[in-house]
Write a protein that holds these residues in place. Structure first.
Motif, PDB file in Angstrom:
ATOM      1  N   GLY A  35      -4.667   4.033   1.975  1.00 48.58           N
ATOM      2  CA  GLY A  35      -4.011   4.688   0.846  1.00 48.58           C
ATOM      3  C   GLY A  35      -4.232   3.919  -0.443  1.00 48.58           C
ATOM      4  N   VAL A  36      -3.216   3.970  -1.325  1.00 50.08           N
ATOM      5  CA  VAL A  36      -3.339   3.275  -2.607  1.00 50.08           C
ATOM      6  C   VAL A  36      -3.039   1.798  -2.397  1.00 50.08           C
ATOM      7  N   GLN A  37      -4.030   0.948  -2.633  1.00 48.26           N
ATOM      8  CA  GLN A  37      -3.838  -0.489  -2.428  1.00 48.26           C
ATOM      9  C   GLN A  37      -3.324  -1.098  -3.731  1.00 48.26           C
ATOM     10  N   ALA A  38      -2.043  -0.883  -3.982  1.00 47.96           N
ATOM     11  CA  ALA A  38      -1.490  -1.186  -5.305  1.00 47.96           C
ATOM     12  C   ALA A  38      -1.287  -2.681  -5.536  1.00 47.96           C
ATOM     13  N   VAL A  39      -0.880  -3.399  -4.491  1.00 49.99           N
ATOM     14  CA  VAL A  39      -0.716  -4.852  -4.615  1.00 49.99           C
ATOM     15  C   VAL A  39      -1.448  -5.489  -3.446  1.00 49.99           C
ATOM     16  N   TYR A  56       0.856  -1.184   0.000  1.00 52.58           N
ATOM     17  CA  TYR A  56       0.000   0.000   0.000  1.00 52.58           C
ATOM     18  C   TYR A  56       0.893   1.234   0.000  1.00 52.58           C
ATOM     19  N   PHE A  57       0.461   2.262  -0.712  1.00 53.38           N
ATOM     20  CA  PHE A  57       1.157   3.545  -0.641  1.00 53.38           C
ATOM     21  C   PHE A  57       0.293   4.496   0.179  1.00 53.38           C
ATOM     22  N   PRO A  58       0.778   4.936   1.347  1.00 52.97           N
ATOM     23  CA  PRO A  58      -0.029   5.873   2.127  1.00 52.97           C
ATOM     24  C   PRO A  58      -0.215   7.176   1.353  1.00 52.97           C
ATOM     25  N   LEU A  74      12.751  -2.882  -3.452  1.00 54.82           N
ATOM     26  CA  LEU A  74      13.008  -1.483  -3.789  1.00 54.82           C
ATOM     27  C   LEU A  74      11.880  -0.662  -3.182  1.00 54.82           C
ATOM     28  N   TYR A  75      10.723  -1.302  -3.006  1.00 58.28           N
ATOM     29  CA  TYR A  75       9.645  -0.758  -2.186  1.00 58.28           C
ATOM     30  C   TYR A  75       9.518  -1.674  -0.973  1.00 58.28           C
ATOM     31  N   GLU A  76       9.335  -1.110   0.203  1.00 57.62           N
ATOM     32  CA  GLU A  76       9.175  -1.927   1.394  1.00 57.62           C
ATOM     33  C   GLU A  76       7.759  -2.499   1.410  1.00 57.62           C
ATOM     34  N   GLY A 106      -1.614  -7.274 -17.434  1.00 60.65           N
ATOM     35  CA  GLY A 106      -2.722  -6.576 -16.801  1.00 60.65           C
ATOM     36  C   GLY A 106      -2.676  -5.136 -17.247  1.00 60.65           C
ATOM     37  N   GLU A 107      -3.800  -4.431 -17.043  1.00 57.46           N
ATOM     38  CA  GLU A 107      -3.886  -3.080 -17.577  1.00 57.46           C
ATOM     39  C   GLU A 107      -3.079  -2.086 -16.755  1.00 57.46           C
ATOM     40  N   SER A 108      -2.854  -0.930 -17.370  1.00 60.25           N
ATOM     41  CA  SER A 108      -2.092   0.132 -16.751  1.00 60.25           C
ATOM     42  C   SER A 108      -2.619   0.407 -15.340  1.00 60.25           C
ATOM     43  N   GLY A 109      -1.706   0.482 -14.376  1.00 61.91           N
ATOM     44  CA  GLY A 109      -2.085   0.807 -13.015  1.00 61.91           C
ATOM     45  C   GLY A 109      -2.534  -0.378 -12.178  1.00 61.91           C
ATOM     46  N   CYS A 110      -2.472  -1.587 -12.729  1.00 63.21           N
ATOM     47  CA  CYS A 110      -2.954  -2.745 -11.962  1.00 63.21           C
ATOM     48  C   CYS A 110      -1.925  -3.230 -10.947  1.00 63.21           C
ATOM     49  N   GLY A 111      -0.718  -2.676 -10.982  1.00 67.24           N
ATOM     50  CA  GLY A 111       0.243  -2.996  -9.924  1.00 67.24           C
ATOM     51  C   GLY A 111       1.422  -3.859 -10.337  1.00 67.24           C
ATOM     52  N   LYS A 112       1.652  -4.019 -11.625  1.00 70.69           N
ATOM     53  CA  LYS A 112       2.726  -4.896 -12.093  1.00 70.69           C
ATOM     54  C   LYS A 112       4.100  -4.384 -11.649  1.00 70.69           C
ATOM     55  N   THR A 113       4.359  -3.097 -11.936  1.00 65.18           N
ATOM     56  CA  THR A 113       5.643  -2.514 -11.564  1.00 65.18           C
ATOM     57  C   THR A 113       5.817  -2.531 -10.053  1.00 65.18           C
ATOM     58  N   THR A 114       4.774  -2.154  -9.342  1.00 60.95           N
ATOM     59  CA  THR A 114       4.850  -2.131  -7.879  1.00 60.95           C
ATOM     60  C   THR A 114       5.169  -3.523  -7.351  1.00 60.95           C
ATOM     61  N   LEU A 115       4.524  -4.546  -7.894  1.00 64.14           N
ATOM     62  CA  LEU A 115       4.796  -5.912  -7.453  1.00 64.14           C
ATOM     63  C   LEU A 115       6.257  -6.279  -7.721  1.00 64.14           C
ATOM     64  N   ALA A 119       4.778  -7.131 -19.079  1.00 60.56           N
ATOM     65  CA  ALA A 119       4.538  -6.461 -20.362  1.00 60.56           C
ATOM     66  C   ALA A 119       3.062  -6.300 -20.645  1.00 60.56           C
ATOM     67  N   HIS A 120       2.775  -5.337 -21.531  1.00 62.70           N
ATOM     68  CA  HIS A 120       1.407  -5.125 -21.995  1.00 62.70           C
ATOM     69  C   HIS A 120       1.055  -6.087 -23.119  1.00 62.70           C
ATOM     70  N   ASP A 121       2.078  -6.363 -23.945  1.00 67.05           N
ATOM     71  CA  ASP A 121       1.821  -7.074 -25.188  1.00 67.05           C
ATOM     72  C   ASP A 121       1.667  -8.571 -24.921  1.00 67.05           C
ATOM     73  N   SER A 161     -10.547   3.098  -8.909  1.00 62.53           N
ATOM     74  CA  SER A 161      -9.310   3.570  -8.309  1.00 62.53           C
ATOM     75  C   SER A 161      -8.808   2.585  -7.257  1.00 62.53           C
ATOM     76  N   PRO A 162      -7.485   2.319  -7.244  1.00 61.05           N
ATOM     77  CA  PRO A 162      -6.948   1.421  -6.216  1.00 61.05           C
ATOM     78  C   PRO A 162      -6.958   2.066  -4.829  1.00 61.05           C
ATOM     79  N   MET A 163      -7.341   3.353  -4.749  1.00 61.06           N
ATOM     80  CA  MET A 163      -7.467   3.976  -3.437  1.00 61.06           C
ATOM     81  C   MET A 163      -8.760   3.558  -2.778  1.00 61.06           C
ATOM     82  N   ASP A 171      10.890  -5.197 -16.532  1.00 58.47           N
ATOM     83  CA  ASP A 171       9.671  -4.387 -16.490  1.00 58.47           C
ATOM     84  C   ASP A 171       9.467  -3.712 -17.842  1.00 58.47           C
ATOM     85  N   GLU A 172       8.627  -4.273 -18.662  1.00 60.98           N
ATOM     86  CA  GLU A 172       8.345  -3.748 -19.999  1.00 60.98           C
ATOM     87  C   GLU A 172       9.630  -3.480 -20.775  1.00 60.98           C
ATOM     88  N   PRO A 173      10.505  -4.461 -20.884  1.00 55.27           N
ATOM     89  CA  PRO A 173      11.820  -4.173 -21.459  1.00 55.27           C
ATOM     90  C   PRO A 173      11.783  -3.854 -22.949  1.00 55.27           C
TER      91      PRO A 173
HETATM   92  N1  LIG Z   1       5.301   5.579  -5.510  1.00 54.45           N
HETATM   93  C1  LIG Z   1       3.965   5.544  -5.563  1.00 54.45           C
HETATM   94  N2  LIG Z   1       3.216   6.287  -4.715  1.00 54.45           N
HETATM   95  C2  LIG Z   1       1.874   6.246  -4.755  1.00 54.45           C
HETATM   96  N3  LIG Z   1       1.156   5.502  -5.604  1.00 54.45           N
HETATM   97  C3  LIG Z   1       1.839   4.737  -6.480  1.00 54.45           C
HETATM   98  C4  LIG Z   1       3.267   4.726  -6.510  1.00 54.45           C
HETATM   99  N4  LIG Z   1       3.667   3.890  -7.494  1.00 54.45           N
HETATM  100  C5  LIG Z   1       2.545   3.407  -8.039  1.00 54.45           C
HETATM  101  N5  LIG Z   1       1.441   3.912  -7.439  1.00 54.45           N
HETATM  102  C6  LIG Z   1       0.051   3.574  -7.739  1.00 54.45           C
HETATM  103  O1  LIG Z   1      -0.094   2.184  -7.602  1.00 54.45           O
HETATM  104  C7  LIG Z   1      -0.899   1.647  -8.632  1.00 54.45           C
HETATM  105  C8  LIG Z   1      -0.135   0.590  -9.406  1.00 54.45           C
HETATM  106  O2  LIG Z   1       0.872   1.221 -10.168  1.00 54.45           O
HETATM  107  P1  LIG Z   1       1.946   0.431 -11.023  1.00 54.45           P
HETATM  108  O3  LIG Z   1       2.900   1.423 -11.557  1.00 54.45           O
HETATM  109  O4  LIG Z   1       2.495  -0.685 -10.220  1.00 54.45           O
HETATM  110  O5  LIG Z   1       1.054  -0.155 -12.190  1.00 54.45           O
HETATM  111  P2  LIG Z   1       1.498  -0.940 -13.514  1.00 54.45           P
HETATM  112  O6  LIG Z   1       0.661  -2.162 -13.562  1.00 54.45           O
HETATM  113  O7  LIG Z   1       2.970  -1.117 -13.533  1.00 54.45           O
HETATM  114  O8  LIG Z   1       1.021   0.060 -14.641  1.00 54.45           O
HETATM  115  P3  LIG Z   1       1.667   0.375 -16.083  1.00 54.45           P
HETATM  116  O9  LIG Z   1       1.244  -0.741 -16.958  1.00 54.45           O
HETATM  117  O10 LIG Z   1       1.026   1.670 -16.455  1.00 54.45           O
HETATM  118  O11 LIG Z   1       3.156   0.467 -15.899  1.00 54.45           O
HETATM  119  C9  LIG Z   1      -1.339   2.816  -9.485  1.00 54.45           C
HETATM  120  O12 LIG Z   1      -2.598   3.232  -9.061  1.00 54.45           O
HETATM  121  C10 LIG Z   1      -0.307   3.868  -9.190  1.00 54.45           C
HETATM  122  O13 LIG Z   1      -0.865   5.158  -9.340  1.00 54.45           O
END
Ligand SMILES: Nc1ncnc2c1ncn2[C@@H]1O[C@H](COP(=O)(O)OP(=O)(O)OP(=O)(O)O)[C@@H](O)[C@H]1O
Ligand SMILES: Nc1ncnc2c1ncn2[C@@H]1O[C@H](COP(=O)(O)OP(=O)(O)OP(=O)(O)O)[C@@H](O)[C@H]1O
Ligand code: SF4
Ligand code: SF4
Ligand SMILES: [Mg+2]
Ligand SMILES: [Mg+2]
Lengths: 337, 337
Positions: free
Chosen positions: B27-31, B17-19, B64-66, B48-57, B225-227, B293-295, B192-194
């Motif tokens: 806060g943002v329940q990203a994963v 979560y991102f507070p 790199l994120y706690e 998964g679609e943009s913002g679904c949390g792939k990068t965060t995971l 990746a998206h593709d 919204s993941p919030m 990550d989307e190389p």
């Molecule tokens: N550092 C951060 N602080 C707050 N919210 C964040 C942070 N990083 C990501 N988020 C939020 O967490 C959610 C997941 O984001 P993330 O970047 O992991 O998605 P993604 O699946 O990688 O998307 P994309 O395909 O667009 O790269 C989004 O709602 C994003 O706005």
């Protein structure tokens, strides 16, 4: 897509040349391209980054940025010479006949006006007789059509309150709201997720069927091309290297670059792992393009003549042509026999 | 694609979560409580679609994120542990280890090659820096040899070591990024989307290179990746995320042929196929509405606001992620009968 009304010519581009005069030298961004587009027809433009797809589109819209200049050729729209338009004529042409959806939506949304305001103004600039209430109604309908919820609230918001994907959808709504005869869409769905992209493609097809507008659809995505286009221009280093009906391009490609592109993607019907076959080498340096065929440095089939002279077009099928010396040779052999 | 049956990485109920400043609550329940394992030498794709949390995971796995809760087990050692209690809240203080040795073993390749390379450093310095941090070179000569060897491995020339990133094309920059990741002899790489920023013709070069490195060095990948067609190609198994949750996981060709989660079915049907005849006959499932919204994610199944099969139960109860067929996991009430 549409069998009806595809015989009448909407746009004719002939030997169009665009150059950028930079301190490092002349960049021939568009090096003499020609094509026709009929009413109700969708032409896909594919090609590497930097191959001239956007600059070509900007020249039709009169939106080339300095130091870019049209240095040759002609653009004819419904019989009118677009390159000879005065500034006022160009503005009215853009407001009423053609619309463009840009690669980057932020560049063309005004940050200080609400989204609703911008849509209504776009519409009223085009249709001076429409009442404000009617224009608002149309704007809201259009926003709903591109998949934006809560339109009443959304109309009152500013561009920064929209996500990237939503801004792109607003751009698409703006492009479509005036029912242009020609829509130029520059990577309109690249930044969108596939589910949203699917919505937008369906919408564009629907509107296109109703209004018979012509569409130039610039994209990297060959899947999108297969989905929406009737014909395709394949660009490489400022030239159209192959052009033809969509089925011919996919099933009977006649240029090594097109073949390479198709081969380098994973196959849709692959049932198990197959190694990809890439196009080796790197894209052309547009400041120092090779002499002869621009694809020669990366082409497996490259011959001596390819390094010296640009190949001419050869008709390889109905409305299907390719600029490659291999095709020239084939034709010569045919004529001999 | 060799695959040993040894598990290299396992995550259990991993949460991030991102507070959000000024707002109470999580806060943002990203994963949201994601569990999976990756075998040694395997590629697990994540879509998964943009913002679904792939990068965060991906970044949370590398710490790199706690993490907010759950556990990460690398090669048998828990590198983070904070199990969730019955109420779904993390039980107590997290247990973790000194990450330094793991920082070397676990690497990441970024989406935007130009932004991830320091423009003031030569390519040799960029790669050399990684070697220095982990003290992997015995001498200056050894260090120089390593750099040359790495450049060759990723298909660049040894002379390239003295050039700066801006002198390279996007595909070449991505090769530099890969060389930097490989410099420290990693075991596990988050990609990550190389290839998203690269031309179609260059994408397949980089995909092949990643595959070659994997074979040669026994690497394990998490490939984001998206593709979907590229992910299917490169991955042994694929996980599908929606709004922070993992909704389906299975062997990659099986998942493509036979998706069992409604969201995966939608996603696959929306991918445009580069085959005009096939694309004319295909039926698309078009989703209504936007991703919430993941919030403030929907209760119960996070997909219920857009799922065509949603029932009352879906709004109340979160479906459990479980194995429905051997190796094929999903979280959906429909499958629980
Ligand atoms: N550092 C951060 N602080 C707050 N919210 C964040 C942070 N990083 C990501 N988020 C939020 O967490 C959610 C997941 O984001 P993330 O970047 O992991 O998605 P993604 O699946 O990688 O998307 P994309 O395909 O667009 O790269 C989004 O709602 C994003 O706005
Ligand atoms: N301001 C400029 N100065 C010099 N050259 C330019 C300028 N703008 C564009 N060019 C050149 O024009 C060529 C064509 O660019 P264009 O934007 O049409 O490419 P594109 O095919 O649309 O690429 P992409 O797929 O990346 O959008 C490029 O090779 C570029 O180098
Ligand atoms: S003209 Fe020659 S180099 Fe160019 S595509 Fe044809 S065979 Fe290849
Ligand atoms: S649990 Fe319900 S809402 Fe969620 S995917 Fe299954 S049917 Fe749809
Ligand atoms: Mg462009
Ligand atoms: Mg991401």
């Amino acid at each position: 897509m549409s069998e009806q009304n595809t015989e009448k010519k909407l746009l004719e581009v002939k030997d169009l040349r665009v150059s950028f005069f930079t301190p490092a030298g002349e960049v021939k961004a568009v090096g003499g391209i020609s094509y026709d587009l009929n009413y109700g027809e969708v032409m896909g433009v594919v090609g590497e980054s930097g191959s001239g797809k956007s600059q070509e589109a900007y020249s039709i819209m009169g939106l080339l940025q300095s130091p870019g200049k049209v240095i040759g050729g002609s653009i004819t729209f419904e019989g009118q010479d677009v390159l000879a338009f005065s500034k006022e004529e160009m503005t009215s042409f853009r407001g009423s006949k053609v619309a463009m959806i840009f690669q980057n939506p932020m560049t063309c949304l005004n940050p200080v006006y609400t989204i609703g305001n911008q849509l209504v103004e776009a519409l009223r600039a085009h249709d001076k007789t429409i009442s404000k209430a009617d224009a608002e109604k149309r704007a809201m309908e259009m926003m709903e059509m591109v998949g934006i919820n809560n339109v009443e609230k959304r109309m009152k918001q500013y561009p920064h309150e929209f996500s990237g994907g939503m801004r792109q959808r607003v751009m698409i709504a703006m492009g479509l709201i005036c029912h242009p005869q020609l829509l130029i869409a520059d990577e309109p769905t690249t930044a969108l997720d596939v589910t949203i992209q699917a919505q937008i493609l369906e919408l564009m097809k629907e509107i296109q069927k109703k209004t018979k507008m012509g569409i130039i659809f610039i994209t990297h995505n060959l899947g999108v091309v297969a989905d929406i286009c009737d014909k395709v221009s394949v660009m490489y280093a400022g030239k159209i290297v192959e052009q033809g009906p969509v089925d011919d391009i996919f099933y009977e490609p006649a240029h090594p670059y097109t073949m390479g592109l198709l081969r380098s993607m994973p196959r849709v019907d692959a049932e198990s792992y197959e190694r990809l076959i890439p196009i080796e080498g790197t894209p052309v340096d547009m400041l120092n393009p090779p002499e002869g065929c621009p694809f020669a440095p990366r082409c497996e089939k490259c011959m001596k003549i390819c390094l010296k002279k640009m190949p001419p077009y050869v008709e390889v099928g109905p409305n299907h042509r390719s600029a490659c010396w291999l095709r020239v040779q084939e034709q010569m052999n045919k004529e001999e026999n | 694609m060799a695959k040993e049956e040894k598990i290299l990485l396992e995550i259990k109920n991993l949460r991030k979560y991102f507070p959000v400043k000024g707002i109470k609550g999580p806060g943002v329940q990203a994963v949201q409580d994601v569990s999976f394992f990756i075998h040694k030498g395997e590629t697990l794709g994540l879509v998964g679609e943009s913002g679904c949390g792939k990068t965060t995971l991906g970044r949370t796995i590398l710490r790199l994120y706690e993490p907010t809760g759950g556990s990460i087990i690398y090669d048998g050692t828990p590198i983070y542990e904070n199990p969730l209690g019955p109420e779904g809240t993390p039980l107590g203080k997290a247990k973790s280890v000194n990450m330094l040795p793991y920082r070397r073993k676990m690497q990441i390749i970024f989406q935007d090659p130009s932004a991830s390379l320091d423009p003031r450093m030569t390519v040799g310095e960029i790669i050399g820096e990684a070697i220095d941090i982990h003290k992997l070179a015995a001498s200056k000569a050894d260090r120089a040899d390593r750099i040359k060897e790495l450049l060759k491995k990723v298909g660049l020339n040894t002379e390239h070591a003295n050039r700066y990133p801006h002198e390279f094309s996007g595909g070449q920059q991505q090769r530099v990024g890969i060389a930097r990741a490989l410099a420290v002899k990693p075991e596990f790489i988050v990609c990550d989307e190389p290839i998203s920023a690269l031309d179609v013709s260059i994408q397949s070069q980089v995909v092949n290179m990643l595959e070659d490195m994997q074979h040669e060095l026994g690497l394990t990948y998490l490939f984001i990746a998206h593709d979907l067609s590229v992910v299917r190609h490169i991955s042994n198994r694929i996980g599908v995320m929606y709004l922070g949750s993992l909704v389906e996981l299975g062997e990659s060709y099986e998942l493509n042929r036979h998706p069992i989660h409604p969201y995966t079915q939608t996603l696959l049907s929306a991918v445009p196929v580069p085959d005009p005849k096939l694309s004319r006959t295909r039926q698309r499932i078009v989703l209504e509405g936007d991703i919430p919204s993941p919030m403030n994610p929907p209760s119960g199944c996070r997909f219920h606001t857009r799922c065509p099969y949603a029932t009352e139960k879906c709004k109340m109860e979160t479906p459990v992620f479980k194995e429905h067929e051997p190796g094929h996991w999903a979280a959906c009430h429909l499958l629980d009968k």
